[in-house]
Design an enzyme around this catalytic site. Structure first.
Site, short mmCIF file in Angstrom:
data_model
loop_
_atom_site.label_atom_id
_atom_site.label_comp_id
_atom_site.label_asym_id
_atom_site.label_seq_id
_atom_site.Cartn_x
_atom_site.Cartn_y
_atom_site.Cartn_z
N LYS A 22 34.34 9.89 4.76
CA LYS A 22 32.97 9.87 4.21
C LYS A 22 32.30 8.55 4.54
O LYS A 22 31.16 8.51 5.00
CB LYS A 22 33.02 10.05 2.69
CG LYS A 22 31.71 9.72 1.98
CD LYS A 22 31.75 9.97 0.50
CE LYS A 22 32.31 8.82 -0.29
NZ LYS A 22 31.36 7.71 -0.52
N ASN A 23 33.02 7.44 4.33
CA ASN A 23 32.41 6.11 4.45
C ASN A 23 32.30 5.63 5.90
O ASN A 23 31.79 4.53 6.13
CB ASN A 23 33.13 5.10 3.57
CG ASN A 23 32.88 5.40 2.10
OD1 ASN A 23 32.00 6.20 1.77
ND2 ASN A 23 33.65 4.80 1.24
N ARG A 93 23.49 6.19 -2.91
CA ARG A 93 23.16 4.80 -2.62
C ARG A 93 23.29 4.47 -1.14
O ARG A 93 22.64 3.57 -0.63
CB ARG A 93 24.08 3.86 -3.37
CG ARG A 93 24.37 4.14 -4.77
CD ARG A 93 25.37 3.15 -5.29
NE ARG A 93 25.26 1.93 -4.55
CZ ARG A 93 24.25 1.06 -4.69
NH1 ARG A 93 23.31 1.33 -5.54
NH2 ARG A 93 24.19 -0.04 -3.97
N CYS A 117 24.66 2.12 -10.30
CA CYS A 117 25.42 3.37 -10.46
C CYS A 117 26.46 3.09 -11.53
O CYS A 117 26.57 1.99 -12.06
CB CYS A 117 26.03 3.80 -9.13
SG CYS A 117 27.50 2.90 -8.71
N ARG A 122 25.37 -3.06 -8.11
CA ARG A 122 25.33 -2.73 -6.67
C ARG A 122 24.03 -3.23 -6.01
O ARG A 122 23.27 -2.45 -5.43
CB ARG A 122 25.51 -1.24 -6.44
CG ARG A 122 26.58 -0.56 -7.26
CD ARG A 122 27.94 -0.40 -6.65
NE ARG A 122 28.10 0.03 -5.32
CZ ARG A 122 28.46 1.25 -4.93
NH1 ARG A 122 28.53 2.20 -5.83
NH2 ARG A 122 28.67 1.52 -3.66
N PRO A 123 23.71 -4.50 -6.12
CA PRO A 123 22.49 -5.01 -5.48
C PRO A 123 22.57 -4.92 -3.95
O PRO A 123 23.65 -4.72 -3.39
CB PRO A 123 22.45 -6.47 -5.92
CG PRO A 123 23.84 -6.82 -6.28
CD PRO A 123 24.50 -5.57 -6.76
N ASP A 125 20.83 -7.36 -2.06
CA ASP A 125 20.17 -8.63 -1.67
C ASP A 125 20.69 -9.18 -0.35
O ASP A 125 19.93 -9.74 0.44
CB ASP A 125 20.33 -9.67 -2.78
CG ASP A 125 21.80 -9.87 -3.16
OD1 ASP A 125 22.50 -8.85 -3.37
OD2 ASP A 125 22.27 -11.02 -3.20
N ILE A 327 36.09 -6.16 -7.29
CA ILE A 327 34.90 -5.81 -6.49
C ILE A 327 33.75 -5.35 -7.37
O ILE A 327 32.62 -5.83 -7.23
CB ILE A 327 35.25 -4.70 -5.47
CG1 ILE A 327 36.42 -5.11 -4.59
CG2 ILE A 327 34.02 -4.33 -4.65
CD1 ILE A 327 36.12 -6.22 -3.60
N ARG A 397 31.25 14.96 -4.00
CA ARG A 397 30.54 14.02 -3.12
C ARG A 397 31.48 13.47 -2.06
O ARG A 397 31.06 13.13 -0.96
CB ARG A 397 29.99 12.85 -3.94
CG ARG A 397 28.95 13.23 -4.95
CD ARG A 397 28.33 12.01 -5.57
NE ARG A 397 27.96 11.04 -4.54
CZ ARG A 397 27.47 9.84 -4.82
NH1 ARG A 397 27.30 9.47 -6.08
NH2 ARG A 397 27.13 9.00 -3.86
C1 EPZ Z 1 31.16 0.53 0.18
O1 EPZ Z 1 30.15 0.38 -0.79
C2 EPZ Z 1 31.73 1.92 -0.03
N1 EPZ Z 1 30.67 2.92 0.20
C3 EPZ Z 1 32.29 2.03 -1.45
O2 EPZ Z 1 32.88 3.31 -1.58
C4 EPZ Z 1 33.36 0.97 -1.62
O3 EPZ Z 1 33.85 1.01 -2.94
C5 EPZ Z 1 32.77 -0.41 -1.33
O4 EPZ Z 1 32.19 -0.44 -0.01
C6 EPZ Z 1 33.81 -1.52 -1.40
O5 EPZ Z 1 34.82 -1.26 -0.48
C7 EPZ Z 1 30.33 3.23 1.48
O6 EPZ Z 1 30.86 2.69 2.42
C8 EPZ Z 1 29.26 4.27 1.64
P1 EPZ Z 1 29.89 -3.52 -0.96
P2 EPZ Z 1 29.12 -0.85 -0.68
O7 EPZ Z 1 28.51 -3.83 -0.48
O8 EPZ Z 1 28.91 -1.22 0.73
C9 EPZ Z 1 28.28 -6.81 -3.97
C10 EPZ Z 1 33.32 5.37 -2.62
O9 EPZ Z 1 33.93 5.64 -3.65
N2 EPZ Z 1 27.06 -6.83 -3.14
O10 EPZ Z 1 31.03 -3.78 -0.06
O11 EPZ Z 1 27.93 -0.52 -1.52
C11 EPZ Z 1 28.50 -5.49 -4.69
O12 EPZ Z 1 27.81 -5.48 -5.92
C12 EPZ Z 1 32.36 4.20 -2.59
O13 EPZ Z 1 33.46 5.97 -1.53
C13 EPZ Z 1 26.02 -7.70 -3.48
O14 EPZ Z 1 26.11 -8.45 -4.47
O15 EPZ Z 1 29.93 -2.01 -1.40
C14 EPZ Z 1 30.00 -5.47 -4.87
O16 EPZ Z 1 30.33 -6.25 -6.01
C15 EPZ Z 1 32.21 3.56 -3.96
N3 EPZ Z 1 24.90 -7.74 -2.71
C16 EPZ Z 1 30.52 -6.20 -3.63
O17 EPZ Z 1 29.41 -6.92 -3.10
C17 EPZ Z 1 24.75 -6.92 -1.61
O18 EPZ Z 1 23.71 -6.99 -0.93
C18 EPZ Z 1 31.05 -5.26 -2.54
O19 EPZ Z 1 30.09 -4.25 -2.37
C19 EPZ Z 1 25.81 -6.02 -1.29
C20 EPZ Z 1 26.95 -6.00 -2.06
#
Ligand code: EPZ
Length: 417
Positions: A22-23, A93, A117, A122-123, A125, A327, A397
């Site tokens: 999926k990812n 998202r 969510c 999940r910002p 920024d 995370i 999903r």
């Molecule tokens: C991806 O989400 C995956 N989704 C998530 O899978 C997965 O849990 C996550 O990576 C961590 O491995 C997809 O790939 C579609 P991140 P993502 O940006 O990219 C913070 C599932 O179950 N952050 O790596 O949204 C954030 O809040 C889903 O399949 C910021 O602060 O996660 C988090 O604490 C759930 N600012 C950390 O970084 C930003 O601009 C990692 O989030 C971006 C992220």
């Protein structure tokens, strides 16, 4: 609203095929926006999130068809509406992954801010700051990200946090930028590498993917390509845990250990026997497992998307396991549902202490997010009696026909409406 009814206690046995990731599929579909030539994707998982992403691109003017081999053919030559409206983004998202490609290809984008969510704020920024570093004018108004750029230019970008979709968004934007972009503290997930491989097949010049520094030399335009989506390592891990906790013997086809080493190691530590093959994994476990402690972190460390499933494993393992989630700030919602099944779990901040109990007893529980749902399925497979899981739209999903695959392995599970 559909529910899943599970009669626990059956050791899983036999073999199933693992679907495409999926990812990986979600960013790969967005990569089609970068070119006016057809991008063909095979091994596409049939998931609600994939359907949602395809609907999102179709309303932008992208042509989506299936070819004779059931591969997805995406053609964005007719891209005429670089927008991702709130009513579609709020359900998924990952729609934020259209921002970088739309900016790079169309020079403008109007993408709804993904809300928070269940698992966290999940910002985005880091996505926005990275695109601004590449010269984009971006403002956020009335819940929408409004972005424009004559042509993005290469930049050196440091990601404060390792972000998977942030790395993917910036990589796709950089592919068509003027000059070279260096993304530092990049995510190293296999799905990032899968996207980089596809972009390079389309004529991009991405190097270093899989490491923490990714370099992208921008090109004028990208061509089409054909790309097979990598196996889903989280579906793989989920089925491995289900086989282990039920004391079964299972073979997973179309996947391999190299994309989830941390999970394989933890399962071996718990006492499961795992044989790794080029394109399959065999697992067996007899007798109760030993509890394991783990700490989630960016790849190649233990994946946060497998944390809930291992909490279920620890509930029925021998001893005590400590799970630390680094995370997301709210990813223990499955704990209170597991307690309804008789689990012994103490939560303290971002750490849970799980004491194994001799047995879980079936009950009615509620899914709260995608991987929490998977955790409850795993728990239901090993609990005594019937477990009824509500709100399984979360599950649909990210897992393709999960009850059919588990039934294939002997589980007593069925969907009730
Ligand atoms: C991806 O989400 C995956 N989704 C998530 O899978 C997965 O849990 C996550 O990576 C961590 O491995 C997809 O790939 C579609 P991140 P993502 O940006 O990219 C913070 C599932 O179950 N952050 O790596 O949204 C954030 O809040 C889903 O399949 C910021 O602060 O996660 C988090 O604490 C759930 N600012 C950390 O970084 C930003 O601009 C990692 O989030 C971006 C992220």
């Amino acid at each position: 609203m559909d529910k899943l009814l599970i009669e626990g206690g059956v050791p899983l046995s036999g073999e199933v095929s693992i679907s495409g990731a999926k990812n990986a599929a979600l960013p790969l579909i967005c990569a089609a926006l970068l070119t006016d030539r057809p991008l063909t994707l095979s091994n596409v998982p049939h998931l609600n999130d994939v359907t949602t992403m395809l609907r999102l691109l179709v309303q932008m003017g992208v042509d989506v068809t299936l070819d004779e081999r059931n591969s997805l053919v995406l053609n964005a030559c007719g891209l005429n509406r670089p927008e991702a409206p709130y009513d579609m983004v709020k359900t998924m998202r990952a729609s934020i992954l259209t921002l970088g490609p739309l900016l790079a290809r169309a020079g403008r984008a109007r993408v709804s801010l993904p809300g928070g969510c269940a698992i966290g704020a999940r910002p985005v920024d880091i996505h926005i700051r990275g695109l601004q570093a590449m010269g984009a004018d971006i403002c956020v108004e009335h819940g929408y990200i409004l972005a424009q750029a004559q042509r993005l230019r290469g930049a050196r970008i440091f990601c404060d946090l390792v972000t998977v979709t942030g790395t993917e968004n910036l990589m796709m934007a950089a592919a068509l930028a003027d000059g070279t972009t260096v993304i530092e503290n990049a995510a190293r997930e296999p799905e990032v590498v899968d996207l980089a491989n596809c972009l390079n097949a389309m004529g991009a010049k991405v190097s270093g993917a899989g490491g923490d520094i990714v370099t992208v030399e921008g090109v004028e335009r990208l061509a089409g390509a054909e790309h097979r989506i990598m196996p889903d390592r989280i579906e793989t891990g989920t089925f491995l845990v289900a086989a282990a906790v039920t004391g079964g013997r299972v073979r997973l086809n179309g996947t391999h250990c190299g994309i989830l080493d941390a999970v394989v190691e933890k399962l071996r530590e718990a006492g499961a026997r795992i044989d790794c093959h080029r394109d399959s994994i065999e697992i067996s476990a007899d007798g109760p497992l030993s509890a394991v402690s783990l700490r989630t972190a960016p790849y190649p460390a233990f994946p946060t998307d497998m944390q809930a499933q291992f909490m279920a494993l620890n509930c029925v393992a021998r001893g005590t396991g400590v799970i630390t989630e680094t995370i997301f700030e709210n990813r223990f919602m499955h704990a209170q549902e597991l307690r309804r099944l008789g689990a012994d779990i103490e939560i303290s901040g971002n750490t849970t202490v799980v004491k194994g109990v001799p047995r879980l007893d079936g009950a009615t529980v509620m899914a709260t997010d995608l991987r929490a749902s998977a955790c409850l399925v795993v728990a239901g497979l090993v609990a005594r009696g019937e477990t009824l899981i509500d709100r399984i739209y979360h599950l649909d999903r990210g897992y393709e026909h999960i009850e059919e695959k588990l039934s294939q392995l002997g589980a007593r599970i069925r969907r009730v409406h």
